[in-house]
Scaffold this motif. Structure first.
Motif, short mmCIF file in Angstrom:
data_model
loop_
_atom_site.label_atom_id
_atom_site.label_comp_id
_atom_site.label_asym_id
_atom_site.label_seq_id
_atom_site.Cartn_x
_atom_site.Cartn_y
_atom_site.Cartn_z
N LEU A 217 0.83 -1.21 0.00
CA LEU A 217 0.00 0.00 0.00
C LEU A 217 0.86 1.26 0.00
O LEU A 217 0.48 2.28 -0.58
N LYS A 218 2.05 1.18 0.60
CA LYS A 218 2.94 2.35 0.56
C LYS A 218 3.39 2.64 -0.87
O LYS A 218 3.35 3.79 -1.34
N TYR A 219 3.82 1.60 -1.58
CA TYR A 219 4.28 1.83 -2.95
C TYR A 219 3.13 2.29 -3.84
O TYR A 219 3.34 3.13 -4.74
N LEU A 220 1.94 1.79 -3.63
CA LEU A 220 0.80 2.27 -4.42
C LEU A 220 0.54 3.74 -4.13
O LEU A 220 0.30 4.55 -5.04
N TYR A 221 0.61 4.11 -2.86
CA TYR A 221 0.38 5.51 -2.47
C TYR A 221 1.45 6.41 -3.11
O TYR A 221 1.12 7.47 -3.66
N LEU A 222 2.69 5.94 -3.09
CA LEU A 222 3.77 6.75 -3.68
C LEU A 222 3.68 6.77 -5.20
O LEU A 222 4.02 7.77 -5.84
N LEU A 223 3.18 5.68 -5.79
CA LEU A 223 2.99 5.63 -7.25
C LEU A 223 2.01 6.72 -7.71
O LEU A 223 2.17 7.30 -8.77
N PHE A 224 1.02 6.99 -6.88
CA PHE A 224 0.02 7.99 -7.24
C PHE A 224 0.34 9.38 -6.68
O PHE A 224 -0.44 10.31 -6.83
N SER A 225 1.48 9.50 -5.99
CA SER A 225 1.92 10.81 -5.46
C SER A 225 2.79 11.52 -6.49
O SER A 225 3.28 10.90 -7.44
N ASP A 226 3.03 12.80 -6.25
CA ASP A 226 3.97 13.53 -7.12
C ASP A 226 5.37 12.96 -6.94
O ASP A 226 5.74 12.51 -5.86
N ARG A 227 6.16 13.07 -8.01
CA ARG A 227 7.47 12.43 -7.95
C ARG A 227 8.46 13.14 -7.01
O ARG A 227 9.50 12.59 -6.65
#
Ligand code: DMJ
Length: 637
Positions: free
Chosen positions: A590-600
């Motif tokens: 879930l962390k990587y998914l959240y970061l995937l949809f966050s700004d870079r």
């Protein structure tokens, strides 16, 4: 202990006394409330939060309605997607997962979301789930939950336990989780800000734990034993495999111990893990590919089974990440990574029969033996790590402009993209849209290998700058989604014993790197499709207070998601659910998914390294006793 060290000086007087007074007051108050509650109240599980059934209900309604509202994805990423809204859905999913645990399993190290119970590994709990998920709570800005986790760590977590633990798992999850919590809470004050009187809680716990783990390295060679007793700090050889440790486990401790050395100034933490790398490299394996077992007493490998799945995977991951962690100041790790990646391309990269999917197979009988066309889900960390190694974490458009960029880097990026596509195909191949634990592929006999295109062995030497060849094959695309009878699907075989899905992170992890580096939104979209499948099929759903397992709303009453769980069979609808939520679901997937949809620019790759359990740590400079301190022996000798 660290008071004269440059980076870290715990405040041992004022805050300690104050904490003790607060603690005694707190205990008295707690006992009063407990007596009142047991006598007059309704005693239940020890969670603090009221179940947020509204969130679980909302999430279930949303996922049920998806088919009607979301346009079918046909290989083209629609314009104008609201990624921050999608990110919120990931956060909701995390919140439901966490609240389920908090209300029914608080302090347990294993959690069963259906039975709403679980187990501890040691008296009082190791923090297996709380510590592992803590930095995700911070990243998602879930402040009151961080406060609760922190209080538990402060008041309950004790490592003085007469218990044997896995050296590797305890390091990557607990030590990594504490270090990352220290890093985020001290460097990013806006993330889940909480008032506290002790900045050193996490680092003190980390140092205490690391001191107990140090005994694992007390072998003749310095290669750590598989387990360690937390009280005696005595290393314990594996009870299987003739006492050999897993190679990946012995060589996936370095980022954590090195960062702790940097924070505390204690060079011993650094020295023990650095020594392991020297012992491994002194074995001078062919083409940088290591067998998956190693003996702690001799430092020699056991057998010649070579793979990048279980027991092999993160050896390679930590080569390139050690190089990046110390700001590219340790060329030995870049050299080892480059050599291994060339070895992978020479010996393990093959193409499937029908659709030329790029696969990374195994060599169970050594490099001269046959290729087994099998990929553990674990291997799917590699596409993202290859892209990270090629670019250092910069956007590709920028990395390509650097003077050091060569044809080989282009090839590596192409390989990363093709392997990423194969990992995505393993998700598309099942009924649930969730990958099996292990996938087999159909290949020609003998398998067509990448190295077939380079009979002159230029691939093996890495001398590719002048040739300007591309990889020999590019796979056929693996969409549209509904086209499950096409050629690529015939290439994929799933055995009955491998159909389980543990909500593992590796494919999502690679998508995160691939998106950040290539800036291609296709990777985000693939992640979104996977996320929806996770919510649809790994949700534990309750219907009008009766547990109904999978998808069973029957159009009557109210249904809500009350947790998330692993699957025994991801290739049937409804899926067969297990009753276990692995800690890496909240720590990594879930962390990587959240970061995937966050700004870079949120936790930028150029400034951080993520350990193998997705715990971010800063890149830093070498200095003083914190150095590589060894050189590779000559390969000719
Ligand atoms: C995690 O504990 C880590 O990512 C580890 O490196 C591999 N296995 C699990 C997740 O699949």
């Amino acid at each position: 202990m660290y008071k004269d060290k440059p980076y870290f000086a715990p405040r041992r007087t004022g805050p300690r006394l104050r904490r003790r007074r607060i603690l005694y007051g707190g205990i008295a108050l707690f006992m009063l409330i407990s007596v009142w509650y047991i006598v007059f109240g309704n005693w239940k599980q020890p969670g603090l939060r009221t179940p947020d059934s509204a969130k679980g209900e909302e999430l279930w309604t949303w996922v049920q309605s998806l088919d009607e509202t979301e346009p079918e994805y046909n290989g083209i990423v629609p314009k104008g997607i609201d990624w921050s809204a999608r990110r919120e859905k990931v956060k909701d999913t995390f919140t439901v997962s966490w609240d389920s645990y908090e209300n029914h399993g608080w302090g347990l190290d294993e959690y069963h979301p259906k039975a709403k119970n679980g187990k501890t590994m040691v008296a009082g709990g190791m923090g297996w789930i709380i510590v592992d998920a803590l930095d995700t709570l911070m990243i998602m800005n879930l402040t009151s939950r961080v406060q609760h986790a922190r209080s538990w760590i402060h008041n309950t977590l004790q490592y003085n336990q007469d218990h044997d633990v896995s050296t590797f798992e305890t390091t990557i999850r607990m030590l990594g989780g504490l270090l990352s919590a220290h890093y985020l809470s001290t460097t990013f004050p806006d993330l889940a800000p909480i008032a506290n009187d002790d900045d050193d809680l996490y680092i003190e716990k980390a140092a205490d734990l690391a001191d107990r783990l140090l005994g694992a390295f007390d072998s003749n060679s310095g290669v750590p034993f598989a387990s360690v007793n937390l009280n005696t700090s005595e290393g314990i050889p594996s009870h299987a495999d003739n006492g050999a440790s897993s190679t990946a486990e012995a060589t996936t401790l370095q980022l954590e111990f090195k960062y702790l050395a940097k924070l505390t100034g204690e060079a011993e933490y650094w020295r023990v893990v650095e020594k392991v790398m020297q012992v491994v490299d002194d074995q001078q394996v062919k083409d940088g590919l290591v067998p998956i077992y190693i003996y702690p007493e001799t430092g020699q490998f056991r057998g010649n089974n070579i793979r990048l799945g279980s027991r092999g995977d993160s050896y390679y991951e930590y080569l390139i990440k050690q190089y990046l962690q110390t700001s590219e100041q340790e060329p030995v790790y870049k050299e080892m990574w480059d050599e291994s990646l060339m070895g992978v391309r020479k010996h393990l990269i093959a193409y499937t029969k029908n659709a030329q999917l790029t696969i990374l197979g195994e060599k169970p009988s050594g490099l001269d033996g046959a290729l087994s066309p099998k990929m553990d889900h674990l291997v799917c960390f590699l596409p993202g790590t290859i892209a990270l190694g090629a670019t250092g974490g910069q956007p590709l458009s920028q990395a390509k402009k650097s003077p050091g960029w060569t044809q080989r880097h282009d090839e590596e990026m192409l390989l990363a993209k093709e392997l990423m596509k194969t990992c995505w195909a393993t998700y598309l191949a099942t009924q649930t849209g969730l990958a099996p634990e292990i996938t087999y592929f159909q290949v020609d006999s003998p398998a067509v290998m990448e190295s077939d295109a380079y009979p002159d062995s230029t691939l093996a030497t890495g001398n590719r700058e002048s040739e300007h060849k591309e990889l020999p094959f590019k796979s056929k695309p693996v969409y549209p989604l509904e086209d499950r009878s096409s050629k690529w699907r015939e290439d994929i075989q799933i055995h009955a014993q491998d159909r389980h899905n543990l909500q593992r992170p590796e494919t999502v992890e690679s998508l995160f790197y691939m998106y950040r580096i290539t800036e291609d939104e296709t990777y985000r979209q693939w992640g979104w499709e996977m996320f929806k499948s996770f919510v649809r099929h790994t949700a534990v759903v309750e219907h009008d207070n009766h547990f109904t397992s999978d998808d069973n709303t029957n159009g009557q009453g109210t249904s809500r998601i009350v947790g998330f769980t692993s699957l025994s069979n991801a290739d049937t609808i409804p899926p067969v659910q297990r009753d276990n939520m692995e800690s890496f679901w909240m720590a990594e997937t879930l962390k990587y998914l959240y970061l995937l949809f966050s700004d870079r620019d949120f936790l930028p790759l150029e400034e951080n390294v993520f350990n193998t359990e997705a715990h971010p740590m800063p890149r830093f400079q070498l200095g003083g006793d914190l150095k590589t301190g060894w050189s590779r022996t000559s390969r000719e000798s």
